[in-house]
Design an enzyme around this catalytic site. Structure first.
Site, short mmCIF file in Angstrom:
data_model
loop_
_atom_site.label_atom_id
_atom_site.label_comp_id
_atom_site.label_asym_id
_atom_site.label_seq_id
_atom_site.Cartn_x
_atom_site.Cartn_y
_atom_site.Cartn_z
N GLU A 441 0.83 -1.19 0.00
CA GLU A 441 0.00 0.00 0.00
C GLU A 441 0.87 1.25 0.00
O GLU A 441 1.64 1.50 0.93
CB GLU A 441 -0.90 0.01 1.25
CG GLU A 441 -1.70 1.27 1.43
CD GLU A 441 -2.37 1.35 2.79
OE1 GLU A 441 -3.04 2.36 3.05
OE2 GLU A 441 -2.21 0.40 3.60
N ASP A 514 -1.18 -1.04 5.76
CA ASP A 514 -1.14 -0.46 7.10
C ASP A 514 -2.17 -1.13 8.02
O ASP A 514 -3.21 -1.61 7.57
CB ASP A 514 -1.44 1.04 7.05
CG ASP A 514 -0.34 1.83 6.35
OD1 ASP A 514 0.77 1.28 6.23
OD2 ASP A 514 -0.61 2.96 5.93
N ASP A 516 -4.52 -0.11 9.82
CA ASP A 516 -5.56 0.86 10.14
C ASP A 516 -6.77 0.58 9.27
O ASP A 516 -6.81 -0.41 8.53
CB ASP A 516 -5.05 2.30 9.96
CG ASP A 516 -4.58 2.58 8.52
OD1 ASP A 516 -4.86 1.76 7.62
OD2 ASP A 516 -3.93 3.61 8.32
N ASP A 518 -7.99 2.12 6.57
CA ASP A 518 -7.72 2.12 5.14
C ASP A 518 -6.98 0.86 4.71
O ASP A 518 -7.26 0.28 3.65
CB ASP A 518 -6.90 3.36 4.75
CG ASP A 518 -7.74 4.62 4.71
OD1 ASP A 518 -8.98 4.49 4.63
OD2 ASP A 518 -7.16 5.72 4.76
#
Length: 659
Positions: A441, A514, A516, A518
């Site tokens: 990403e 990540d 998180d 997203d």
């Protein structure tokens, strides 16, 4: 020097010793999957009682001491003495391999357990097992244990600790089995609540009006033990509606096709959604046949023929501008469950994933043809029939567009090969079985990964934008997406019907995003794409998720990475006072050396291998997470989706590979 090989060197394993020595032959593995297989062996025996009309309730209890209990209200295992063995039926079932009442149809017309090894295998791999049988108003009990022989020092598995005891009068009816998996055999003896609950829910759909209960005495919620109960009056009709949760459907009530041909009971339920994927799930005697077989072939052939005959008879498309409709066209957006109760199923391979009985195809074709013909000819169902035909016509038009898009994509892949080189940092290794592709990403993390990798076998493909949600798009739209087109070109396998796993350029495809919201979304989008259009990559174990750290705890020159919020307090306690904590908001915050050490080095990293052990549940989750309706998705994500919790993946049936 050569060793002599004589008859005395041939080892003869007696009784249950063979199970103990080679458990993987009987339960698949000694990991979490094998542990739960033990439970299913006993549950399947109870379900067989229900499927044949002798029981209506099956209960599972997970105890705090690591044991599990399966209780049914069926007839109970026979307690009388076996005429040939000279021991009770209970002891025969739990101590003799290939012994049971399911080798003929006299006691069980339909059975999922066909080999007569289930109960005895569970006994052999348990340190202790207790069976209680309530029959004819009397309660009986017998205990078994795996004990060490004092003379030889070897473990004697599943030994009866005494005769079958008569405990006196009872109102209880059926069989109750409690077993303690042996920690000397299994890597873990910790049962997972969620996959057990999912399987019980599935069994409740497949066995209408049977109540299935699960209680976990290890966990209390609001002062009570955690528990769930499943009961379906609609059976596979409810199953199909459940699978379409989160989708908009073309019609509310699924089409039910049921009937009997000889000793074979056929049940099929069909409902359409507004998506573009085909989802057919088949079962034989409650066993998932994930590779299909004759029953699925019969269903597809009969359904296609019946619908084409309907178009010819009724003239649904009076303008005659519709292309010829194929089976693939009729199955776009279809969700179906095919359930057979078959006296003597013949499965291809030990895994029981494909049905080989030719008579199963004949039976399904006959039942589907008769019941579906009656359905489509009923004027009350004309709106449903028209909706199915119109969706199939749209699929035919889209199929032609997709064919052109695939041709264009193949041509574009040649043209795009130069830009792809700029995105893809290829590895130097020329052996696909050794190579890895990291899909990363963002450009920042991609840059660190490129610098930190071992270029001899690790390739890096940064995603510069978020790919589209392939669950809501047709194939030609997926092929038009630059990020997906880049992935397809990098892997070399093609896509959908053109997919060929022999052309795969990397043994491991590792999603690195990540920790998180997203990052979780990107993982979900990529997994949905692989599941819909390159499913073999997942089925054959090529897709992984990289576990990146959330924190680094440091004190002086010493530091430790922490991958889980739950582990942070323990790590902090080890360092004492004077420590510092760095919270990583994303992969891009780590320098190349840190990224290599924590996430990419095979010697220190942890990868999550993505698997599909329950195809129907996978379909439900993909639809739930990536479908049209936001509320079910929000509820599920809020409860479950912490991508940096290893136990979350374990509950989903994924495998944690510490390398």
């Amino acid at each position: 020097m050569t060793n002599s090989y004589q008859a005395k060197d041939i080892q003869v394993l007696k009784g249950l010793e063979a199970v103990r020595m080679r458990p993987g032959m009987y339960i698949g593995s000694t990991e979490t999957r094998g542990l739960h297989h033990m439970l299913w062996e006993i549950v399947d025996n109870a379900i067989d009682e229900a499927a044949n009309g002798y029981a209506d309730t099956v209960s599972i209890t997970l105890h705090a001491d690591g044991s599990a209990t399966v209780d049914d209200n069926g007839r109970g295992i026979p307690v009388d003495v076996h005429p040939e063995m000279g021991i009770t039926g209970v002891e025969v079932v739990f101590t003799q391999l290939h012994a049971g009442g399911k080798f003929s149809s006299k006691q069980y017309q339909y059975s999922g357990g066909l080999h007569g090894v289930g109960a005895s295998v569970v006994n052999a791999l348990s340190k202790r097992l207790v069976v209680e049988v309530g029959t004819n108003g009397i309660l009986y009990r017998q205990e078994y244990a795996s004990v060490r022989d004092e003379a030889t020092g070897k473990i004697v598995p599943g030994k009866a600790m005494g005769p079958l005891e008569n405990l006196g009068r009872t109102r209880r009816r059926g069989t109750r089995v409690t077993f303690w998996p042996d920690a000397d055999v299994f890597e873990t003896t910790d049962f997972h609540f969620e996959p057990i609950a999912r399987r019980l829910r599935e069994l409740s759909f497949l066995n209408r009006n049977v109540t299935l209960q699960l209680t976990d005495e290890r966990v209390k919620e609001d002062g009570k033990y955690k528990s769930v109960s499943y009961h379906s009056e609609g059976g596979i009709v409810d199953f199909v509606r459940f699978l379409n949760t989160g989708r908009d459907t073309l019609f509310q009530m699924p089409i039910l096709m049921e009937g009997r041909v000889g000793d074979t009971q056929v049940s099929v339920a069909v409902q359409y959604n507004d998506g573009y994927s085909e989802a057919i799930y088949s079962f034989v005697n409650n066993i998932p046949t994930t590779d299909g077989g004759m029953h699925e072939t019969g269903f597809k052939a009969a359904f296609t023929k019946c619908m084409n005959d309907t178009i010819k008879k009724t003239g649904v498309f009076k303008d005659n501008k519709v292309p010829a409709l194929s089976g693939d066209d009729y199955r776009e957006g279809m969700t179906a469950v095919v359930s057979l109760k078959l006296a003597n199923p013949q499965f291809e391979g030990q895994t029981k994933t494909r049905l080989g009985n030719a008579e199963a195809r004949t039976a399904v074709e006959a039942v589907v043809t008769e019941t579906l013909t009656a359905y489509v000819e009923d004027l009350r169902n004309q709106k449903v029939v028209t909706a199915i035909c119109e969706k199939a016509a749209q699929a035919a038009r889209a199929r032609e567009a997709a064919r052109k898009a695939k041709t264009l994509s193949r041509e574009k892949s040649k043209l795009d090969s130069a830009p792809l080189v700029g995105k893809l940092a290829a590895c130097t290794g020329r052996k696909p079985e050794l190579n890895e592709l990291f899909i990363v990403e963002g450009d920042s993390a991609g840059g660190s990964a490129k610098q930190g990798r071992d270029r001899s076998f690790q390739a890096i493909l940064p995603l510069r934008g978020k790919p589209l949600n392939s669950e809501k798009k047709r194939l030609e739209q997926v092929l038009a997406n630059e990020e997906f087109r880049t992935i397809i070109t990098a892997l070399g396998t093609g896509i959908d019907s053109d997919f060929n796993i022999k052309n795969l350029k990397y043994n491991r495809i590792i999603i690195m995003a990540d920790a998180d919201q997203d990052g979780a979304h990107i993982r979900a989008i990529l997994l949905t794409f692989f599941y819909r259009y390159m499913r073999q990559l997942i089925q054959q174990g090529h897709v992984y998720i990289a576990m990146s750290p959330l924190y680094q705890v440091k004190k002086g020159n010493k530091g430790e990475y922490v991958y889980d919020d739950a582990a942070l307090p323990k790590v902090v306690a080890k360092f004492g006072k004077g420590y510092t904590i760095q919270r990583y908001k994303g992969l891009g915050e780590m320098n190349p050396e840190q990224l290599w050490t924590t996430t990419m080095d095979p010697a220190t990293r942890t990868l999550i291998r993505v698997t599909v052990e329950d195809a129907a549940e996978a379909e439900h989750l993909v639809t739930l997470l990536m479908g049209d309706k936001p509320e079910p998705r929000k509820e599920y994500i809020f409860e479950h989706s912490n991508f940096n919790r290893v136990d979350t993946f374990a509950q989903w049936g994924a495998h944690v590979d510490g390398e």
